[in-house]
Design an enzyme around this catalytic site. Structure first.
Site, PDB file in Angstrom:
ATOM      1  N   LYS A 120     -22.317  34.214 110.924  1.00 26.78           N
ATOM      2  CA  LYS A 120     -23.515  34.215 111.772  1.00 26.78           C
ATOM      3  C   LYS A 120     -23.940  32.807 112.135  1.00 26.78           C
ATOM      4  O   LYS A 120     -24.471  32.589 113.219  1.00 26.78           O
ATOM      5  CB  LYS A 120     -24.659  34.974 111.102  1.00 26.78           C
ATOM      6  CG  LYS A 120     -24.446  36.479 111.114  1.00 26.78           C
ATOM      7  CD  LYS A 120     -25.749  37.242 111.050  1.00 26.78           C
ATOM      8  CE  LYS A 120     -25.485  38.729 111.155  1.00 26.78           C
ATOM      9  NZ  LYS A 120     -26.631  39.554 110.789  1.00 26.78           N
ATOM     10  N   LYS A 202     -14.287  43.982 113.195  1.00 27.59           N
ATOM     11  CA  LYS A 202     -15.011  45.237 112.879  1.00 27.59           C
ATOM     12  C   LYS A 202     -15.812  45.690 114.106  1.00 27.59           C
ATOM     13  O   LYS A 202     -16.192  44.866 114.941  1.00 27.59           O
ATOM     14  CB  LYS A 202     -15.888  45.077 111.645  1.00 27.59           C
ATOM     15  CG  LYS A 202     -17.149  44.327 111.870  1.00 27.59           C
ATOM     16  CD  LYS A 202     -18.160  44.512 110.739  1.00 27.59           C
ATOM     17  CE  LYS A 202     -19.424  43.790 111.171  1.00 27.59           C
ATOM     18  NZ  LYS A 202     -20.583  43.956 110.385  1.00 27.59           N
ATOM     19  N   LYS A 205     -22.132  46.192 117.330  1.00 26.05           N
ATOM     20  CA  LYS A 205     -22.893  46.340 118.567  1.00 26.05           C
ATOM     21  C   LYS A 205     -23.082  45.000 119.269  1.00 26.05           C
ATOM     22  O   LYS A 205     -23.350  44.945 120.464  1.00 26.05           O
ATOM     23  CB  LYS A 205     -24.251  46.949 118.241  1.00 26.05           C
ATOM     24  CG  LYS A 205     -24.764  47.792 119.351  1.00 26.05           C
ATOM     25  CD  LYS A 205     -26.251  47.914 119.335  1.00 26.05           C
ATOM     26  CE  LYS A 205     -26.787  47.686 120.726  1.00 26.05           C
ATOM     27  NZ  LYS A 205     -28.215  47.426 120.699  1.00 26.05           N
TER      28      LYS A 205
END
Ligand code: TYM
Length: 337
Positions: A120, A202, A205
């Site tokens: 992130k 993976k 969204k």
């Protein structure tokens, strides 16, 4: 649900309010939440982690809407607030209060090793905030406040449950048995649903390519189209093995949605092309998701009912969480008011 008492095991899990969840969230987590709720041996406790969502910049009105949508969607998936304790994280201030204390028992080095933090911070290089770094301490607070035994999560959250265990053990070793030591529970199949466009990643969204994920709100047509476009390989053989990540991912989806084993699926599609196989996967997903979508459409209109449910959830959760928080305050030596 009554306050968790002895013998029954406490299971706790949470999800960030992205509103529209993916098939990955559903097959890796939400489907199992419902199974635990229906199992008499467990006290099931679930939470919408809106505080965790702030680690990435949010538009306030959107976060508000998405939190309510997430609450409704989880109920649509089968979580019944009469059977499970189901609440929103910020409504139970003990989470943030316990997180501060646990931060002081969490090491910089161990937080630096978290893969999600590394991923992130690479993705949001302009906003590597302290919350993103100490995210696992808040997650540990979520888990430990409820004296949790088992934390069912997808594969990507395993490392965070492990650090929660370490923090709990460290705290207990200084102060005695304050926390139950939780175990992560990762499903054998479905714990890592991959992108339909790049099966090395993976399903998420936040992916830029909308064809890479299925949302629980997608229409039947969208679901069929996305599976038809799913990346496979040039072999035209439905087999679960290394080097066939696209096909293996579709097989996992089919296996979790229908209960069929990989061997059964291989036999069923022996000699058939990927066209038939992809259609079967899409149909199995539609059979699972369509009722969820319809129930969601009904629930999201009933704001008063949703509010009544999350209010009750917050009250019950606060009682349990404050008990553990009180113990923590006493142990660390805070002067009581
Ligand atoms: P979150 O919101 O990213 O995801 C919610 C759950 O969905 C699982 N998941 C997947 N499973 C299989 N395949 C995928 N492609 C996939 N994508 C997501 C996740 O593993 C997770 O189980 N930090 C957590 C939320 C959280 C939490 C907690 C979880 C906050 N406090 C305490 C457990 C206990 C998160 O961001 O999950």
């Amino acid at each position: 649900m009554e306050t968790p008492i002895t013998k029954k095991k406490n299971i706790f899990s949470a999800i960030q309010p992205t509103g529209t969840f993916t098939l990955g969230n559903y097959l890796g987590a939400l489907k199992y939440w419902v199974r635990f709720q229906e199992n008499e041996d467990y006290n099931a406790i679930f939470c919408i982690a809106d505080e965790h969502a702030l680690t990435v910049r949010q538009v306030p009105s959107e976060l508000r809407n998405r939190t309510l949508e997430a609450y409704a969607m989880i109920m649509a998936c089968g979580i019944d607030p009469e059977k499970s304790l189901f609440f929103i994280q910020n409504h139970v201030p003990a989470h943030a209060q316990a997180a501060w204390i646990l931060n002081c028992y969490t090491q910089f080095g161990e937080l630096s090793r978290m893969t999600q933090f590394k991923d992130k911070s690479a993705k949001h290089a302009d906003n590597i905030n302290a919350g993103l770094f100490t995210y696992p301490a808040l997650m540990a607070a979520d888990i430990l406040l409820y004296q949790t035994d088992i934390v069912p999560v997808g594969d990507d959250q395993k490392q965070h449950v492990e650090i929660a265990r370490n923090i709990a053990q460290r705290f207990n070793s200084v102060y005695g048995d304050v926390f139950n030591i939780p175990e992560p529970l990762i499903a054998k199949v479905g714990a890592r649903i991959m992108s339909l466009q790049d099966p090395a990643k993976k399903m998420s969204k936040s992916d830029e390519n909308i064809n890479s994920y299925i949302l629980l709100t997608d229409t039947n047509d969208q679901i069929i189209k996305k599976f038809k476009r799913a990346v496979t390989d040039s072999e035209a053989s439905v087999k679960y093995r290394n080097g066939k990540t696209g096909v293996s991912n579709l097989m996992s989806i089919l296996s979790v949605t229908t209960g069929k084993t990989f061997e059964q699926i291989e036999t069923e599609f022996e000699g058939k092309g990927y066209g038939d196989f992809k259609t079967a996967v899409a149909e199995a997903v539609i059979a699972e998701i369509e009722p969820v979508r319809n129930e969601y459409e009904r629930l999201i209109k009933d704001k008063a009912y949703l509010e009544q449910c999350y209010r009750k959830g917050a009250e019950k959760a606060s009682k349990i969480a404050n008990r553990t928080l009180g113990k923590m305050y006493k142990k660390v030596g805070f002067l009581p008011l």
